[in-house]
Design a protein around this motif. Structure first.
Motif, PDB file in Angstrom:
ATOM      1  N   GLN A   1     -11.333  16.916  -5.005  1.00 55.91           N
ATOM      2  CA  GLN A   1     -10.012  16.470  -5.448  1.00 55.91           C
ATOM      3  C   GLN A   1      -9.523  15.300  -4.589  1.00 55.91           C
ATOM      4  OE1 GLN A   1      -8.025  17.433  -8.169  1.00 55.91           O
ATOM      5  NE2 GLN A   1      -6.924  15.609  -7.475  1.00 55.91           N
ATOM      6  N   PHE A   2      -9.746  15.406  -3.298  1.00 55.87           N
ATOM      7  CA  PHE A   2      -9.320  14.347  -2.388  1.00 55.87           C
ATOM      8  C   PHE A   2     -10.113  13.064  -2.662  1.00 55.87           C
ATOM      9  CE2 PHE A   2      -8.923  12.039   1.613  1.00 55.87           C
ATOM     10  CZ  PHE A   2      -7.578  12.208   1.904  1.00 55.87           C
ATOM     11  N   ARG A   3     -11.412  13.233  -2.989  1.00 54.97           N
ATOM     12  CA  ARG A   3     -12.247  12.076  -3.307  1.00 54.97           C
ATOM     13  C   ARG A   3     -11.708  11.352  -4.536  1.00 54.97           C
ATOM     14  NH1 ARG A   3     -17.367  14.185  -4.673  1.00 54.97           N
ATOM     15  NH2 ARG A   3     -17.377  14.952  -2.534  1.00 54.97           N
ATOM     16  N   LYS A   4     -11.177  12.138  -5.502  1.00 57.73           N
ATOM     17  CA  LYS A   4     -10.578  11.539  -6.706  1.00 57.73           C
ATOM     18  C   LYS A   4      -9.337  10.721  -6.332  1.00 57.73           C
ATOM     19  CE  LYS A   4      -8.833  12.554 -11.355  1.00 57.73           C
ATOM     20  NZ  LYS A   4      -7.705  11.632 -11.228  1.00 57.73           N
TER      21      LYS A   4
ATOM     22  N   ASP B   1      -9.072   6.788  -7.239  1.00 54.15           N
ATOM     23  CA  ASP B   1      -7.947   6.291  -8.051  1.00 54.15           C
ATOM     24  C   ASP B   1      -7.178   5.204  -7.328  1.00 54.15           C
ATOM     25  OD1 ASP B   1      -8.637   8.098  -9.989  1.00 54.15           O
ATOM     26  OD2 ASP B   1      -6.997   9.497  -9.595  1.00 54.15           O
ATOM     27  N   LEU B   2      -6.897   5.459  -6.054  1.00 51.74           N
ATOM     28  CA  LEU B   2      -6.103   4.488  -5.270  1.00 51.74           C
ATOM     29  C   LEU B   2      -6.893   3.216  -5.003  1.00 51.74           C
ATOM     30  CD1 LEU B   2      -4.433   7.064  -2.871  1.00 51.74           C
ATOM     31  CD2 LEU B   2      -3.226   5.574  -4.477  1.00 51.74           C
ATOM     32  N   ASN B   3      -8.199   3.368  -4.819  1.00 53.18           N
ATOM     33  CA  ASN B   3      -9.051   2.191  -4.639  1.00 53.18           C
ATOM     34  C   ASN B   3      -8.951   1.251  -5.832  1.00 53.18           C
ATOM     35  OD1 ASN B   3     -10.591   1.437  -2.363  1.00 53.18           O
ATOM     36  ND2 ASN B   3     -11.798   3.317  -2.525  1.00 53.18           N
TER      37      ASN B   3
ATOM     38  N   ILE C   1       0.840  -1.208   0.000  1.00 51.91           N
ATOM     39  CA  ILE C   1       0.000   0.000   0.000  1.00 51.91           C
ATOM     40  C   ILE C   1       0.873   1.255   0.000  1.00 51.91           C
ATOM     41  CG2 ILE C   1      -1.600   1.368   1.433  1.00 51.91           C
ATOM     42  CD1 ILE C   1      -2.850  -1.367   2.248  1.00 51.91           C
ATOM     43  N   GLN C   2       1.918   1.264   0.814  1.00 48.34           N
ATOM     44  CA  GLN C   2       2.814   2.425   0.857  1.00 48.34           C
ATOM     45  C   GLN C   2       3.506   2.639  -0.492  1.00 48.34           C
ATOM     46  OE1 GLN C   2       4.979   3.248   4.777  1.00 48.34           O
ATOM     47  NE2 GLN C   2       4.591   1.058   4.937  1.00 48.34           N
ATOM     48  N   LYS C   3       3.860   1.531  -1.175  1.00 46.74           N
ATOM     49  CA  LYS C   3       4.513   1.657  -2.485  1.00 46.74           C
ATOM     50  C   LYS C   3       3.550   2.252  -3.514  1.00 46.74           C
ATOM     51  CE  LYS C   3       7.064  -0.934  -6.011  1.00 46.74           C
ATOM     52  NZ  LYS C   3       6.390  -0.220  -7.109  1.00 46.74           N
ATOM     53  N   ILE C   4       2.304   1.758  -3.534  1.00 48.84           N
ATOM     54  CA  ILE C   4       1.302   2.263  -4.486  1.00 48.84           C
ATOM     55  C   ILE C   4       1.056   3.756  -4.263  1.00 48.84           C
ATOM     56  CG2 ILE C   4      -1.158   2.148  -5.091  1.00 48.84           C
ATOM     57  CD1 ILE C   4       0.415  -0.118  -6.311  1.00 48.84           C
TER      58      ILE C   4
END
Length: 475
Positions: A461-464, A468-470, A387-390
């Motif tokens: 913006q934070f929701r994006k 994206d990360l999801n 997760i930290q790498k992504i």
């Protein structure tokens, strides 16, 4: 500048940290709190008598050197042992011990109503009508301490398990709660403790059972109006091992009956061993009175095995199966499969099988093929490191910056997102997540998760970022 208990202890910790391994420091010194400084005597608070005994046995010389540097040759160290006890809303039990005094410390004795034993016992593990209590322990003898290899990732849990096996019900870690993610060896260690107890104490009645089966038995006893027989049976057990105790979540009836069984066993000097995928502080829908009992003894976490431990595990499997393999192959597998012991064992067994069945020489190329296919074919166990790498790649940060103390807004948000997704996608405890993301505490992780939830609903913006990360993490 006058010295305080905190400043003296912080200086001692700084010295200690430079002289022992990081994992040992986190396990044995981070939980300690400074309490008081009187003349040359420093009082520190430790979580249990087990901690006190371990420190005295393994680190007394180091503590003496550190304290002498701070307080001079006449320095003394006093221990306060905190033991949780929620009966009658009484305050935590503490006792002060000079560092050379090994007197026993016991929690206050209290009375809890229990159901009287019925001589006509119904035992769910033997044929009805046969009056004997030689209960089948349900243990798997293949799970032993011999093949549960010790490393920094499991040393506390394994050491506590050995102590319990030597003296079941007679140590300060009762219950012993072993927790950690999937495939890290919780069930193996629980069986190993039971197997060792049966060998060293054959007169003890030992029972291993999953929380799911325990619940099913209880439901059946309610249907057949044999609830008292169910309780009586479990009150006979000397060593009760319940696997995956988090399964009791939300099951109030089962929790209630287990609460009374637990009290009876604990008061009568019987040993309770529990496993869970999370620490008591992270368990949901478990009654507080039951959680408080889980905290009475010792909660020991199993972490992902480090590289050296992974190497040892692989070599042990190869030795067990009488297989020889080049060192570079073993190292390749250990470097590329990090998530848990189960996947590591599966990969090396698959490699042995490929070599044996297809009569192929074991080469790096074959190892790459097997490991790649193996990792692709199993459900990915997302780790905190992954997760930290992504997240670092997404925000174009390096992991060192992500874990650093900087308060720059973009780094803070990235760090909070790492904690948020670690809680969402892994079964690590909040404390474990925090320790892996810049050595933060569980309160910081909890705050990060709440902050992310708030920003998702207020900041487009934070929701994006989250969306994206999801997608990246669920691929």
């Amino acid at each position: 500048m006058s010295k305080t208990a905190q400043s003296v202890w912080e200086n001692c910790l700084s010295f200690i940290k430079d002289n022992i391994q990081e994992q040992a420091y986190k396990t044995w010194f981070e939980p300690i709190q400074s309490v008081d400084l009187t003349d040359n005597a420093l009082s520190i608070q430790v979580p249990s008598k087990f901690f006190y005994e371990w420190l005295e046995e393994h680190y007394v010389k180091l503590l003496k050197v550190a304290l002498t540097k701070e307080l001079g040759p006449n320095a003394k160290l006093l221990y306060k042992i905190k033991m949780e006890n929620s009966y009658n809303n009484k305050l935590p039990f503490t006792h002060q011990i000079p560092s050379n005094d090994r007197q026993a410390v016991k929690p206050q004795e209290v009375d809890v109503p229990i159901v009287q034993k019925d001589p006509e016992l119904k035992n769910p593990f033997i044929i009805p009508g046969i009056r004997n209590i030689n209960i089948d322990s349900q243990l798997n003898s293949n799970y032993s301490f011999d093949n549960f290899l010790e490393g920094d990732s499991n040393r506390l849990a394994r050491s506590a398990g050995m102590a319990v096996a030597n003296k079941p019900g007679g140590t300060s870690f009762n219950p012993l709660l072993i927790f950690g993610g999937v495939g890290l060896g919780k069930t193996h260690l629980a069986h190993a403790i039971g197997v060792e107890i049966k060998e060293k104490h054959p007169e003890k009645t030992v029972l291993y059972i999953s929380a799911e089966i325990f619940t099913q038995q209880y439901i059946e006893s309610v249907k057949k109006n044999t609830r008292n027989d169910f309780i009586h049976f479990y009150q006979l057990i000397d060593v009760l091992i319940i696997d995956d105790v988090q399964f009791l979540s939300g099951k109030s009836g089962t929790q209630d009956v287990f609460f009374h069984i637990f009290n009876h066993l604990h008061q009568n000097g019987k040993q309770v061993i529990l496993t869970s995928d999370k620490a008591p502080v992270d368990m949901q829908d478990i009654e507080q009175r039951l959680l408080s009992r889980f905290k009475w003894g010792l909660s020991a976490e199993l972490h992902q095995p480090d590289y050296e431990t992974r190497i040892s595990i692989l070599k042990n499997i190869l030795y067990r199966d009488g297989v020889e393999m080049p060192e570079e192959i073993i190292e390749y597998v250990a470097k590329n499969i990090k998530s848990n012991v189960r996947e590591l064992e599966g990969a090396i067994i698959s490699l042995i099988a490929q070599s044996s069945f297809n009569k192929k020489e074991v080469t790096i190329e074959l190892a790459k093929q097997v490991v790649e296919k193996f990792v692709k074919n199993i459900k990915r166990e997302i780790s905190v490191d992954y997760i930290q790498k992504i997240i670092s790649d997404y925000f174009q940060l390096d992991i060192e910056t992500l874990q650093s103390k900087t308060r720059k807004r973009d780094v803070v948000q990235a760090r909070q997102l790492a904690m948020f997704f670690a809680k969402k996608y892994t079964k690590n405890s909040l404390a474990s997540i925090g320790s892996q993301i810049g050595n933060r505490d569980h309160a910081t992780v909890l705050h990060a998760c709440k902050t992310v939830d708030n920003l998702v609903s207020t900041d487009k913006q934070f929701r994006k970022f989250v969306d994206d990360l999801n997608k990246k993490l669920s691929q």
